[in-house]
Scaffold this active site. Structure first.
Site, PDB file in Angstrom:
ATOM      1  N   HIS A  45      -2.921   2.359   8.387  1.00  0.00           N
ATOM      2  CA  HIS A  45      -3.916   1.736   7.822  1.00  0.00           C
ATOM      3  C   HIS A  45      -4.147   0.312   8.668  1.00  0.00           C
ATOM      4  O   HIS A  45      -3.108  -0.350   8.978  1.00  0.00           O
ATOM      5  CB  HIS A  45      -3.687   1.159   6.329  1.00  0.00           C
ATOM      6  CG  HIS A  45      -4.569   0.009   5.776  1.00  0.00           C
ATOM      7  ND1 HIS A  45      -5.842   0.268   5.556  1.00  0.00           N
ATOM      8  CD2 HIS A  45      -4.159  -1.043   5.349  1.00  0.00           C
ATOM      9  CE1 HIS A  45      -6.360  -0.618   5.090  1.00  0.00           C
ATOM     10  NE2 HIS A  45      -5.291  -1.468   4.843  1.00  0.00           N
ATOM     11  N   GLU A  76     -17.626  12.124  22.138  1.00  0.00           N
ATOM     12  CA  GLU A  76     -16.081  12.647  22.040  1.00  0.00           C
ATOM     13  C   GLU A  76     -15.916  12.525  20.039  1.00  0.00           C
ATOM     14  O   GLU A  76     -15.145  13.225  19.930  1.00  0.00           O
ATOM     15  CB  GLU A  76     -15.116  11.899  22.704  1.00  0.00           C
ATOM     16  CG  GLU A  76     -15.186  10.302  21.927  1.00  0.00           C
ATOM     17  CD  GLU A  76     -14.056   9.737  22.708  1.00  0.00           C
ATOM     18  OE1 GLU A  76     -14.003   8.437  22.803  1.00  0.00           O
ATOM     19  OE2 GLU A  76     -12.899  10.226  23.266  1.00  0.00           O
ATOM     20  N   HIS A  87     -13.019  -3.067   3.606  1.00  0.00           N
ATOM     21  CA  HIS A  87     -11.602  -3.547   3.656  1.00  0.00           C
ATOM     22  C   HIS A  87     -10.968  -2.932   5.060  1.00  0.00           C
ATOM     23  O   HIS A  87     -10.760  -3.872   5.809  1.00  0.00           O
ATOM     24  CB  HIS A  87     -11.035  -2.874   2.323  1.00  0.00           C
ATOM     25  CG  HIS A  87      -9.400  -3.125   2.454  1.00  0.00           C
ATOM     26  ND1 HIS A  87      -8.646  -3.350   1.304  1.00  0.00           N
ATOM     27  CD2 HIS A  87      -8.453  -3.175   3.653  1.00  0.00           C
ATOM     28  CE1 HIS A  87      -7.418  -3.794   1.677  1.00  0.00           C
ATOM     29  NE2 HIS A  87      -7.503  -3.577   3.127  1.00  0.00           N
ATOM     30  N   HIS A 106      -7.459  -2.919   9.998  1.00  0.00           N
ATOM     31  CA  HIS A 106      -9.008  -3.506   9.668  1.00  0.00           C
ATOM     32  C   HIS A 106      -9.501  -3.746  10.897  1.00  0.00           C
ATOM     33  O   HIS A 106      -9.876  -4.804  11.342  1.00  0.00           O
ATOM     34  CB  HIS A 106      -8.708  -4.742   8.869  1.00  0.00           C
ATOM     35  CG  HIS A 106      -7.788  -4.805   7.682  1.00  0.00           C
ATOM     36  ND1 HIS A 106      -6.986  -6.043   7.257  1.00  0.00           N
ATOM     37  CD2 HIS A 106      -7.456  -3.907   6.871  1.00  0.00           C
ATOM     38  CE1 HIS A 106      -6.316  -5.813   6.296  1.00  0.00           C
ATOM     39  NE2 HIS A 106      -6.613  -4.605   5.849  1.00  0.00           N
ATOM     40  N   GLU A 131       0.769  -1.153   0.017  1.00  0.00           N
ATOM     41  CA  GLU A 131      -0.095   0.038  -0.065  1.00  0.00           C
ATOM     42  C   GLU A 131       0.734   1.359  -0.072  1.00  0.00           C
ATOM     43  O   GLU A 131       0.363   2.549   0.325  1.00  0.00           O
ATOM     44  CB  GLU A 131      -0.759  -0.082   1.050  1.00  0.00           C
ATOM     45  CG  GLU A 131      -1.835  -1.174   1.449  1.00  0.00           C
ATOM     46  CD  GLU A 131      -2.717  -1.477   0.006  1.00  0.00           C
ATOM     47  OE1 GLU A 131      -2.676  -0.717  -0.875  1.00  0.00           O
ATOM     48  OE2 GLU A 131      -3.695  -2.567   0.307  1.00  0.00           O
TER      49      GLU A 131
HETATM   50  P1  13P Z   1       0.872  -5.508   3.185  1.00  0.00           P
HETATM   51  O1  13P Z   1       1.156  -6.763   3.734  1.00  0.00           O
HETATM   52  O2  13P Z   1       1.105  -5.554   1.778  1.00  0.00           O
HETATM   53  O3  13P Z   1       1.153  -4.314   4.091  1.00  0.00           O
HETATM   54  O4  13P Z   1      -0.679  -5.477   2.917  1.00  0.00           O
HETATM   55  C1  13P Z   1      -1.778  -5.636   4.182  1.00  0.00           C
HETATM   56  C2  13P Z   1      -2.995  -4.787   3.709  1.00  0.00           C
HETATM   57  O5  13P Z   1      -3.618  -4.434   4.643  1.00  0.00           O
HETATM   58  C3  13P Z   1      -3.545  -4.721   2.506  1.00  0.00           C
HETATM   59  O6  13P Z   1      -4.416  -3.490   2.231  1.00  0.00           O
HETATM   60 ZN    ZN Z   2      -5.697  -3.697   4.095  1.00  0.00          ZN
END
Ligand code: 13P
Ligand code: ZN
Length: 270
Positions: A139, A169, A210, A141, A116
């Site tokens: 980033h 908040e 995602h 999840h 990414e």
């Molecule tokens: P990477 O292992 O390449 O960082 O990818 C993980 C991910 O969350 C893809 O969106």
């Molecule tokens: Zn991801």
């Protein structure tokens, strides 16, 4: 040279990846972080003339030439960063051509930066123009935020409003709201460009079905933004199937914004 394993920027990455893993935000290799390193911060730990290898990036990052980043590796597990940072992290500098990364430290098994990287570097470019103190792109999840993606329209006004009205908040922490992208193929320049465009307006961007991106001047700020969204999303998801008897009203949201003196997305209220 000082011992790089003691450097605050390595300690910080070890800590934050462990926290994120334990919170369930980063299963397997899910998630990635990049952080700008100021030259003063690293020159005591690294010989900046020693380039271990060069890695093509597949896109151009003209605005970032010469900038140095610590970044998580592709396919690397967050749970492993803590005990082997040199394998799971890398320090890269954007070369003069703007399309190559110079590896200065890390990725010791021959690995490379997160897939990414386009979204990270394009976001850094945009956020630096908004605020030169910007440093971090994160980033991950997080489960409840992601769960909300399946039962709330992927619309930034609707999504932001649901978060704001769930937790007092939220209006204070992200008055600028949350940007939302539809599902897109990850790891591409296209999703990078779309993310960066949203980052002109938002510090938080949801990648539909995602995950989420958070940015900040330091690790705490990026982490805290995502943490606050995830907290509200958790409250939403554990109460969404129950009759809603109370909610924070739009007038109360306006009162919070006034009380805390924050500039908010007025068009996100009804
Ligand atoms: P990477 O292992 O390449 O960082 O990818 C993980 C991910 O969350 C893809 O969106
Ligand atoms: Zn991801």
């Amino acid at each position: 040279m000082k011992d790089i394993f003691e450097a605050p920027f390595i300690v910080r990455m070890r800590k934050v990846t462990q926290n994120m893993y334990r919170l369930g935000w980063d299963e397997r290799n899910g998630g990635n972080i990049s952080c700008i390193l100021d030259e003063d911060e690293i020159k005591e730990y690294l010989d900046l003339n020693n380039v271990i290898r060069t890695i093509p990036m597949g896109f151009e990052a003209k605005d970032l030439i010469g900038k140095i980043f610590i970044v998580t590796g592709t396919g690397k597990y967050f749970q492993n960063v803590g005990f082997d940072p040199e394998d799971n992290l890398g320090i890269i500098r954007i070369a003069k051509d703007g399309t190559t990364a110079e590896l200065l430290w890390g990725f010791k098994d021959g690995g490379k930066f997160t897939s990414e990287l386009p979204a990270h570097l394009m976001t850094h470019s945009v956020r630096l123009k908004k605020d030169p103190r910007h440093h971090v792109v994160m980033h991950c999840h997080p489960s409840y935020t992601l769960a909300m993606n399946y039962c709330v329209e992927l619309d930034e006004k609707i999504f932001t409003h649901k978060l704001w009205e769930t937790c007092t908040e939220c209006m204070v922490v992200f008055p600028d709201g949350v940007g939302v992208l539809p599902w897109m193929l990850c790891g591409t320049n296209e999703i990078g460009e779309a993310t960066a465009k949203k980052m002109e307006e938002f510090r938080l961007v949801i990648w539909g079905l995602h995950g989420i991106y958070g940015t900040g001047n330091d690790m705490d700020e990026a982490f805290g933004l995502i943490e606050t969204v995830e907290k509200a999303a958790q409250l939403y998801m554990i109460s969404a199937h129950l009759p809603r008897i109370n909610t924070i009203t739009d007038d109360q949201l306006r009162e919070i914004a006034k009380g805390f003196n924050v500039k908010y997305r007025e068009d996100f209220l009804n």
